[in-house]
Scaffold this motif. Structure first.
Motif, short mmCIF file in Angstrom:
data_model
loop_
_atom_site.label_atom_id
_atom_site.label_comp_id
_atom_site.label_asym_id
_atom_site.label_seq_id
_atom_site.Cartn_x
_atom_site.Cartn_y
_atom_site.Cartn_z
N GLU A 160 0.86 -1.19 -0.06
CA GLU A 160 0.05 -0.19 -0.06
C GLU A 160 0.91 1.40 0.12
N VAL A 161 0.37 2.22 -0.64
CA VAL A 161 0.92 3.61 -0.39
C VAL A 161 0.48 4.45 0.79
N LEU A 162 1.40 4.58 1.74
CA LEU A 162 0.84 5.33 2.87
C LEU A 162 1.60 6.78 3.02
N ASP A 163 0.84 7.49 3.73
CA ASP A 163 1.32 8.73 4.20
C ASP A 163 1.72 8.62 5.67
N LEU A 164 3.00 8.79 5.88
CA LEU A 164 3.44 8.69 7.31
C LEU A 164 4.07 10.05 8.07
N ILE A 166 3.00 -2.48 10.80
CA ILE A 166 3.94 -2.00 11.76
C ILE A 166 3.89 -0.33 11.81
N PHE A 167 3.51 0.31 10.65
CA PHE A 167 3.48 1.58 10.36
C PHE A 167 2.29 2.10 10.41
N LEU A 168 1.35 1.51 10.67
CA LEU A 168 -0.34 2.17 10.60
C LEU A 168 -0.34 3.37 11.74
N PRO A 169 0.24 2.90 12.98
CA PRO A 169 0.23 4.06 14.16
C PRO A 169 0.57 5.35 13.72
N TYR A 170 1.81 5.28 12.42
CA TYR A 170 2.14 6.63 11.69
C TYR A 170 1.56 7.11 10.78
N SER A 171 0.37 6.44 10.06
CA SER A 171 -0.21 6.70 9.11
C SER A 171 -1.15 8.14 9.24
N ALA A 172 -0.92 8.98 8.24
CA ALA A 172 -1.58 10.24 8.26
C ALA A 172 -2.96 10.01 7.21
N THR A 173 -2.74 9.07 6.31
CA THR A 173 -3.84 8.92 5.30
C THR A 173 -3.26 7.43 4.57
N LEU A 174 -4.25 6.74 4.44
CA LEU A 174 -4.02 5.65 3.62
C LEU A 174 -4.65 5.88 2.42
#
Length: 437
Positions: free
Chosen positions: A375-379, A421-429
């Motif tokens: 997935e492309v994540l904004d972190l 692992i990085f979802l807690p840092y996600s700004a927008t999915l």
């Protein structure tokens, strides 16, 4: 006085079996004629023999062999090339019957590969295939070659090792196999060095336009010539188009009908690029009358290599050359002087690598394949959490990164197995996939 080299005069011979129509046999001879011209010969005549099965002694039968002998004498031919593989005994019998140099399809293709090989890897692969081909023909072939001053089928090892014996050949074969093992280790190291890059391998029939497409996708400088087996070495280069992940495009050696099994084995390390690639673009020259047959050849080779056909995208190239005579109510067309997409698959693109037509759709298909694995994540990472930012750089493809007073903002493609692992840092999915029209 002209220094222009006189081309060898050649007669091409094909066999029509119950499983092969005359038109198909003639088309196969057309390809054989192309191969002969690529090797530097000129076809002065063609012969077909219709039989229920190949003759064990002479492949075409003694009567037809006598006919070829008379034709060769009349046309001044110095070489007869057969569109199939001959056993060593058949080659000897035909040479005695026709009283001229005999070469089968495998020997011809090997000759072309000898003159096309440039890199150490390609030269090693070709020499191994040539020696394995020559070994069972050694006694006759060597004494025969000693009477010839070059010509098609006599390049490479045959010209420089006329007195070689079987023991020395086997020793050389063993050495070359060891060299290829070392080369394969180097290839594996190169694959590891690509890290998390998404790899796209180009495969297809020779002269289907793979190198032109490679240059289109990478802005690379691969040799793109309208000839069979223009290049033998695989090339890799970073893609020039925008993609969700870092993308590397790999060009590979072309396929051909009845590719010699020794050559397939020798070039396996090169072809393994298709096996290890994330996706495979099977490039098909849709303007060729026999494009469906060529597609089948490519599929067979991929299947034999162990390539998962689910990761193959069919690329129907050279649509700029295709001329359609009419369209029916269903939108299908009848071909004129070229093939048509009689069984076009869903996961396919129609393009012209030369003009760029359809490339956007192909890039979209590649991008969608890349997105499927993650997935492309904004972190957003606080400055005091540099450890997790470093871990992201290890597993993800970073698109954008910028600093603020409080944190580091990153847009990255993250593999599915690491996304949690990085979802807690996600700004927008980012759920929007690349749309393919």
């Amino acid at each position: 006085m002209s220094n222009k080299k006189v081309q060898e005069k050649v007669i091409a011979v094909g066999l029509i079996l119950p499983t092969i129509s005359r038109s198909a046999a003639e088309e196969h001879l057309d390809e054989l004629e192309q191969l002969i011209e690529t090797a530097g010969g000129t076809v002065v005549d063609r012969v077909t023999a219709k039989r229920p099965s190949p003759d064990p002694a002479t492949w075409i039968g003694s009567g037809k062999a006598e006919e070829v002998k008379r034709l060769a004498a009349r046309r001044g031919a110095t070489l007869v090339v057969f569109d199939d593989d001959l056993s060593p005994a058949q080659s000897r019998n035909l040479e005695e019957a026709i009283e001229t140099k005999i070469l089968d399809r495998s020997g011809l293709i090997l000759d072309i590969f000898v003159r096309r090989a440039r890199s150490r890897e390609a030269k090693t692969q070709v020499e191994l295939a040539q020696l394995e081909y020559m070994l069972p023909r050694l006694t006759k072939a060597w004494s025969h070659l000693s009477r010839q001053a070059g010509g098609i089928g006599t390049r490479g090892v045959g010209e420089t090792q006329l007195e070689i014996d079987r023991r020395i050949v086997r020793t050389r074969i063993s050495h070359l196999k060891s060299e290829l093992v070392k080369i394969e280790r180097t290839r594996q190291t190169q694959r590891k060095a690509r890290g998390g890059a998404f790899t796209v391998a180009l495969v297809g029939y020779t002269n289907a336009g793979k190198s032109t497409l490679f240059n289109r996708l990478t802005r690379g400088g691969a040799l793109a010539a309208d000839q069979l087996f223009a290049t033998l070495d695989s090339k890799s280069q970073k893609a020039s188009f925008e993609a969700p992940r870092e993308t590397v495009v790999i060009d590979t050696v072309g396929f051909v009908r009845k590719l010699p099994h020794n050559l397939v084995a020798s070039f396996r390390s090169t072809m393994e690029e298709a096996v290890s690639a994330d996706i495979v673009l099977h490039v098909i020259d849709v303007s060729h009358p026999q494009f469906e047959d060529q597609r089948s050849v490519g599929e067979d080779v991929l299947r034999n290599l162990g390539v998962d056909l689910e990761k193959v995208i069919e690329v129907y190239n050279k649509v700029d050359r295709q001329i359609l005579s009419r369209e029916d109510g269903e939108g299908s067309s009848t071909p004129v002087g070229g093939g048509f997409f009689t069984s076009l698959r869903t996961n396919a693109a129609k393009i012209s690598a030369l003009t760029g037509k359809g490339i956007d759709r192909l890039v979209g298909l590649i991008a969608n394949a890349e997105l499927e694995g993650g997935e492309v994540l904004d972190l957003e990472f606080p400055h005091d959490d540099s450890r997790m930012l470093a871990r992201l750089h290890e597993v993800a493809t970073i698109h954008h990164q910028r600093q603020t007073d409080m944190s580091t903002l990153v847009t990255a493609w993250v593999p599915k197995e690491s996304a949690q692992i990085f979802l807690p840092y996600s700004a927008t999915l980012l759920l929007n996939r690349v749309k393919v029209s």
